[in-house]
Write an enzyme that holds these catalytic residues in place. Structure first.
Site, PDB file in Angstrom:
ATOM      1  N   GLN A   9      -4.227 -10.999  -0.097  1.00 46.82           N
ATOM      2  CA  GLN A   9      -5.123 -10.584   0.983  1.00 46.82           C
ATOM      3  C   GLN A   9      -5.829 -11.786   1.598  1.00 46.82           C
ATOM      4  O   GLN A   9      -6.262 -12.692   0.893  1.00 46.82           O
ATOM      5  CB  GLN A   9      -6.159  -9.597   0.431  1.00 46.82           C
ATOM      6  N   SER A  87      -2.524 -12.352  -6.566  1.00 43.39           N
ATOM      7  CA  SER A  87      -3.166 -11.036  -6.506  1.00 43.39           C
ATOM      8  C   SER A  87      -2.188  -9.992  -5.967  1.00 43.39           C
ATOM      9  O   SER A  87      -1.181  -9.681  -6.598  1.00 43.39           O
ATOM     10  CB  SER A  87      -4.444 -11.125  -5.671  1.00 43.39           C
ATOM     11  N   LEU A  88      -2.434  -9.451  -4.786  1.00 51.31           N
ATOM     12  CA  LEU A  88      -1.522  -8.506  -4.151  1.00 51.31           C
ATOM     13  C   LEU A  88      -0.088  -9.042  -4.133  1.00 51.31           C
ATOM     14  O   LEU A  88       0.881  -8.289  -4.291  1.00 51.31           O
ATOM     15  CB  LEU A  88      -2.001  -8.244  -2.720  1.00 51.31           C
ATOM     16  N   ARG A 112      -3.098   1.024  -4.775  1.00 50.35           N
ATOM     17  CA  ARG A 112      -4.005  -0.067  -5.159  1.00 50.35           C
ATOM     18  C   ARG A 112      -5.086  -0.277  -4.104  1.00 50.35           C
ATOM     19  O   ARG A 112      -6.274  -0.392  -4.409  1.00 50.35           O
ATOM     20  CB  ARG A 112      -3.186  -1.345  -5.349  1.00 50.35           C
ATOM     21  N   HIS A 194     -11.158  -8.424  -8.738  1.00 50.88           N
ATOM     22  CA  HIS A 194     -10.878  -9.154  -9.977  1.00 50.88           C
ATOM     23  C   HIS A 194     -12.137  -9.378 -10.823  1.00 50.88           C
ATOM     24  O   HIS A 194     -12.386 -10.460 -11.331  1.00 50.88           O
ATOM     25  CB  HIS A 194     -10.178 -10.486  -9.669  1.00 50.88           C
ATOM     26  N   GLN A 243      -4.614  -6.751 -14.067  1.00 51.97           N
ATOM     27  CA  GLN A 243      -4.879  -7.661 -12.942  1.00 51.97           C
ATOM     28  C   GLN A 243      -6.116  -7.306 -12.121  1.00 51.97           C
ATOM     29  O   GLN A 243      -6.834  -8.189 -11.653  1.00 51.97           O
ATOM     30  CB  GLN A 243      -3.646  -7.706 -12.032  1.00 51.97           C
TER      31      GLN A 243
END
Length: 293
Positions: A9, A87-88, A112, A194, A243
């Site tokens: 992102q 991440s993503l 998500r 996170h 995660q």
């Protein structure tokens, strides 16, 4: 060895993926994605506004689609020895490496994004980028603050993003600046990604991940939570679940990929931020090696 890396992102931009739509395979995948997400996300990607694209339920699937469809269009030339995603981007990497189907990957990303958005609305929270301090100093200061504040994104040496409650981030930024940080910049994000504040999203996403078929990828994937390579579907699932509340250990991931023979890092998706981070990690590794010689 070729290492393919997938952005997260923040990499989005209006017009992303429009050039890919001319490819018949890409067009078919975009149209399939529009049906899965329930609205014409391709229209927003190609010609929407910045505000429309910034919505979490648009941003995450948009970046995923740009990355995955680009990898599909590359076809036989896409031959990774290793993959990783920020991440993503980890979901994009798994689909590109044939561990997840396109449909299942997109459904998980949509789930998500929605779960994260809900978690953000439960409690106001934010993130901040800390520049110019050793990771250990940031970790120590965060650990000493009573409010929720944790290291979230280890991006490269001297660049660590922290995440937590607004009060916790404010206190941490003040203390980190006093400790010598070049900058402690609060980010324009909707929540504390996170961090423990994403626990409601983790619980919601866990059910979706556990019900999704994940196969062994065509090459090792270096996952965010521990920066280690794996091809074990059970381990991949565990790490994906962890995660959302765990840190993105991108610095450590790049170090390990380089140590394992990664020489050419190819970013698949919008932007080239990750390539820049890997170069900084690589320079740091070379400097450390030279000082030990």
């Amino acid at each position: 060895m070729k290492a393919y890396i997938f952005p997260g992102q923040g990499a989005q931009f209006v017009g992303m993926g429009k050039d890919l739509y001319e490819n018949p395979q890409a067009k078919e995948l975009f149209e399939q994605a529009n049906e899965i997400v329930g609205f014409r996300i391709s229209d927003i990607m190609f010609g929407g506004t910045d505000e429309e694209l910034k919505q979490t339920n648009v941003t995450q699937p948009a970046i995923f689609l740009h990355s995955v469809i680009l990898a599909k269009v590359l076809g036989e030339s896409f031959k990774p020895a290793m993959v990783a995603g920020h991440s993503l981007g980890e979901f994009s990497a798994l689909v590109a490496a044939d561990a997840l189907s396109f449909e299942d990957g997109l459904r998980l990303v949509v789930a998500r994004a929605n779960a994260m958005q809900k978690a953000c609305e439960v409690r106001p929270s934010t993130m901040a980028a800390i520049l110019g301090l050793a990771d250990e100093v940031v970790e120590q200061i965060c650990a000493g603050i009573e409010e929720v504040v944790v290291p979230a994104n280890y991006n490269c040496p001297g660049q660590l993003v922290i995440s937590g409650s607004i009060e916790g981030i404010d206190k941490a930024c003040e203390q980190l600046t006093a400790a010598g940080a070049k900058r402690a910049l609060k980010l324009n994000v909707g929540g504390a990604f996170h961090s423990p504040l994403m626990e409601p999203a983790k619980v919601e996403l866990q059910a979706a991940i556990e019900q999704t078929d994940i196969s062994a990828p065509i090459c090792p994937i270096y996952q965010n939570v521990n920066a280690h390579p794996t091809t074990d579907p059970a381990v991949i699932k565990q790490n994906l679940i962890a995660q959302l509340t765990g840190a993105v250990r991108w610095t450590q991931t790049a170090v390990n990929m380089i140590a394992d023979g990664g020489t050419e890092f190819i970013e698949v998706g919008p932007g080239n931020v990750l390539q820049g981070l890997v170069k900084k990690v690589s320079r740091d590794v070379q400097t450390s090696s030279a000082s030990l010689a």
